[in-house]
Design a protein around this motif. Structure first.
Motif, PDB file in Angstrom:
ATOM      1  N   VAL A 425       0.846  -1.200   0.000  1.00  0.00           N
ATOM      2  CA  VAL A 425       0.000   0.000   0.000  1.00  0.00           C
ATOM      3  C   VAL A 425       0.877   1.244   0.000  1.00  0.00           C
ATOM      4  O   VAL A 425       0.624   2.208  -0.726  1.00  0.00           O
ATOM      5  N   LEU A 426       1.961   1.189   0.785  1.00  0.00           N
ATOM      6  CA  LEU A 426       2.869   2.331   0.855  1.00  0.00           C
ATOM      7  C   LEU A 426       3.494   2.593  -0.515  1.00  0.00           C
ATOM      8  O   LEU A 426       3.579   3.734  -0.977  1.00  0.00           O
ATOM      9  N   LYS A 427       3.856   1.502  -1.179  1.00  0.00           N
ATOM     10  CA  LYS A 427       4.480   1.634  -2.493  1.00  0.00           C
ATOM     11  C   LYS A 427       3.487   2.265  -3.481  1.00  0.00           C
ATOM     12  O   LYS A 427       3.823   3.169  -4.233  1.00  0.00           O
ATOM     13  N   ALA A 436      -0.896   6.556   2.689  1.00  0.00           N
ATOM     14  CA  ALA A 436      -1.020   5.119   2.949  1.00  0.00           C
ATOM     15  C   ALA A 436      -1.833   4.884   4.219  1.00  0.00           C
ATOM     16  O   ALA A 436      -2.733   4.044   4.248  1.00  0.00           O
ATOM     17  N   ALA A 437      -1.545   5.664   5.277  1.00  0.00           N
ATOM     18  CA  ALA A 437      -2.254   5.498   6.545  1.00  0.00           C
ATOM     19  C   ALA A 437      -3.746   5.766   6.351  1.00  0.00           C
ATOM     20  O   ALA A 437      -4.599   5.054   6.876  1.00  0.00           O
ATOM     21  N   LEU A 447       1.070   3.272  11.747  1.00  0.00           N
ATOM     22  CA  LEU A 447       1.804   2.845  10.551  1.00  0.00           C
ATOM     23  C   LEU A 447       3.305   2.804  10.854  1.00  0.00           C
ATOM     24  O   LEU A 447       3.994   1.841  10.511  1.00  0.00           O
ATOM     25  N   TYR A 448       3.799   3.841  11.525  1.00  0.00           N
ATOM     26  CA  TYR A 448       5.228   3.873  11.881  1.00  0.00           C
ATOM     27  C   TYR A 448       5.586   2.696  12.781  1.00  0.00           C
ATOM     28  O   TYR A 448       6.604   2.058  12.616  1.00  0.00           O
ATOM     29  N   PRO A 452       8.689  -0.506  11.315  1.00  0.00           N
ATOM     30  CA  PRO A 452       9.824   0.128  11.991  1.00  0.00           C
ATOM     31  C   PRO A 452      10.958   0.472  11.021  1.00  0.00           C
ATOM     32  O   PRO A 452      11.586   1.523  11.152  1.00  0.00           O
ATOM     33  N   ASN A 453      11.170  -0.377  10.018  1.00  0.00           N
ATOM     34  CA  ASN A 453      12.273  -0.124   9.070  1.00  0.00           C
ATOM     35  C   ASN A 453      12.083   1.183   8.329  1.00  0.00           C
ATOM     36  O   ASN A 453      13.020   1.906   8.049  1.00  0.00           O
ATOM     37  N   GLN A 454      10.816   1.441   8.022  1.00  0.00           N
ATOM     38  CA  GLN A 454      10.509   2.652   7.270  1.00  0.00           C
ATOM     39  C   GLN A 454      10.899   3.883   8.069  1.00  0.00           C
ATOM     40  O   GLN A 454      11.380   4.851   7.546  1.00  0.00           O
ATOM     41  N   LYS A 455      10.661   3.774   9.398  1.00  0.00           N
ATOM     42  CA  LYS A 455      10.933   4.934  10.239  1.00  0.00           C
ATOM     43  C   LYS A 455      12.421   5.234  10.219  1.00  0.00           C
ATOM     44  O   LYS A 455      12.849   6.379  10.105  1.00  0.00           O
TER      45      LYS A 455
END
Ligand SMILES: Nc1ncnc2c1ncn2[C@@H]1O[C@H](COP(=O)(O)OP(=O)(O)OP(=O)(O)O)[C@@H](O)[C@H]1O
Ligand SMILES: [Mg+2]
Length: 458
Positions: A425-427, A436-437, A447-448, A452-455
């Motif tokens: 969804v983020l992509k 996305a959220a 979402l964060y 966690p990796n995204q953050k």
């Protein structure tokens, strides 16, 4: 109040039965023998018939079998005297609802009549329900998993019951005619004709006479009077397919027909009123044709009171596999074992571009069903041009399928899938976390927390 037919040779019994049943509030028609009864059944309909078995000239058994032919859904109760019970049992095989042995108790008679009438009502309701189901099924014929196709279905539900003109646009093979039929099927005109006319298939003079009709001698070869499709579709729906290809001279005539709701047959000087709902379909860009001057603007606006656009299949990949499976079901039949599509086939189908849209998908499945060597459909069963085509950029989304061999806990599995989904969804939101959220209907903080990796990336 139900309508009952009572058939009895014996006048006293006939009078008694008539009085008794009238007393229950029914409308009772007495018949003194089988042939009189047959005449009544022929003329009108009854909710129930009570008939004696031993009668002449037409006896009860013969009356029963004839009645089952004329009015198959009318329940029949047979009345039998001592000594004809075995015949009465036979009558059940011929389709009688039940039998009563004379002399019968009043309660028993009234109870049986009540049961038969209830049964009749249930059957009638069932027939009506089935009829309703067929119209609903028509719309369910349209596989619509994608939001854009669901919107199309919603439009059909809304505009169907009105008499509005609808313009249906979409690339070739996207389902324009299917949508037009569904509109017709969800309208009050559904029991009348749905007549499609392909404006691109006929040369100009033929198209004109096809649509508006002609009188004898209107042109060489017009040997008889002929009604056009507008007249033939009276009370029904007419689909002007490939409207973009309609010659300009006919466009003007069509506009007048739509404005005045009247047609004039070729060679005639009289107008006939018409009552046909008009739908139009095209894969041309009518706005472009208008700019080029080959399509009349006034006609365009009259036709597109409501317009429904069907997206090409490649823009609604969610529909590809459900449509593929529905075609398999249609081809193979519900009672047969349904062949599966192998993992590779699923991937090929979902990432192919489908320039010929659903029609091409349909042909591809038919090809695969013809050429498959095993139960499962494999890439070698598909047309080569589809297997070898360059793949679209869309990611292939496999349906959730757990691997039994390496089974982990349900929680771990769901977490894994959740991650996958969130990332997708983020992509699709172009990396925009707020968007996305919103799509996921969760807070940005959640979402964060879940990614966690995204953050860390930020
Ligand atoms: N959403 C859908 N669900 C199930 N079947 C579909 C769907 N869309 C199209 N089809 C099937 O695909 C085939 C092509 O559809 P249809 O003839 O309506 O397309 P079209 O847009 O009129 O094509 P063309 O432009 O070539 O005339 C039909 O057999 C139709 O039943
Ligand atoms: Mg078509």
């Amino acid at each position: 109040m139900s309508k009952l037919l009572v058939v009895e040779n014996e006048p006293v019994t006939l009078g008694l039965l008539t009085t008794l049943l009238k007393g229950e509030g029914h409308e009772v028609t007495p018949a003194k023998d089988g042939s009189e009864a047959l005449q009544f059944i022929d003329e009108r309909s009854f909710d129930l018939m009570l008939s004696d078995i031993r009668m002449s000239p037409v006896d009860g058994m013969e009356l029963l079998s004839r009645a089952k032919e004329i009015a198959p859904s009318m329940p029949v109760i047979m009345l039998t005297a001592y000594g004809t019970v075995s015949t009465a049992v036979d009558s059940l095989k011929l389709g009688a609802f039940d039998y009563l042995t004379k002399p019968f108790k009043v309660d028993e008679l009234l109870n049986t009549v009540r049961r038969a009438l209830e049964y009749n009502r249930a059957i009638q309701e069932n027939v009506e329900m089935k009829a309703q189901l067929t119209t609903r099924y028509r719309l369910e014929n349209i596989v619509a998993e994608s939001p854009s196709m669901q919107r199309v279905c919603e439009m059909i539900r809304r505009v169907g019951p009105t008499d509005t003109t609808v313009l249906i646009t979409g690339e070739s093979g996207t389902g324009k005619e299917l949508v037009a039929k569904a509109i017709h099927a969800s309208s009050t005109r559904k029991d009348n004709l749905f007549l499609p006319v392909n404006c691109a298939a006929l040369p100009e003079p033929l198209l004109e006479s096809e649509m508006f009709g002609h009188v004898k001698g209107a042109f060489t070869g017009a040997n008889t009077h002929k009604a056009g499709l507008f007249e033939a579709a009276n009370g029904g729906t007419i689909l002007l397919d490939e409207i973009g290809a309609m010659p300009q001279s006919i466009q003007g005539k069509l506009l007048r027909v739509l404005q005045e709701r009247e047609v004039r047959r070729l060679g005639s000087n009289e107008n006939t009123a018409i009552d046909a709902r008009v739908l139009a379909a095209t894969n041309d860009d009518l706005r472009k044709l208008m700019e080029e001057g080959s399509f009349r603007e006034d006609l365009f606006y009259r036709l597109s009171v409501i317009s429904i656009e069907i997206e090409p299949l490649r823009k609604r990949p969610e529909d590809i596999l459900p449509i593929a499976y529905s075609i398999i079901r249609k081809e193979i039949g519900d009672d047969q074992e349904q062949p599966k599509l192998s993992h590779e086939v699923l991937e090929i189908m979902e990432t192919y571009d489908w320039p010929g849209n659903v029609r091409q998908l349909e042909n591809c499945i038919k090809h695969a069903l013809t050429f498959r060597t095993r139960g499962e459909i494999e890439p070698s069963d598909l047309p080569a041009q589809i297997v070898n085509a360059p793949r679209a950029q869309r990611p292939f989304k496999e349906k959730i399928s757990g691997n039994i061999e390496t089974a982990t806990s349900l929680k771990a599995f769901l977490k894994d899938k959740e991650q996958e989904y969130l990332e997708q969804v983020l992509k699709r939101s172009g990396g925009n976390k707020e968007e996305a959220a919103r799509k996921l209907n969760i807070s940005l903080a959640t979402l964060y927390r879940k990614l966690p990796n995204q953050k860390e990336d930020e």
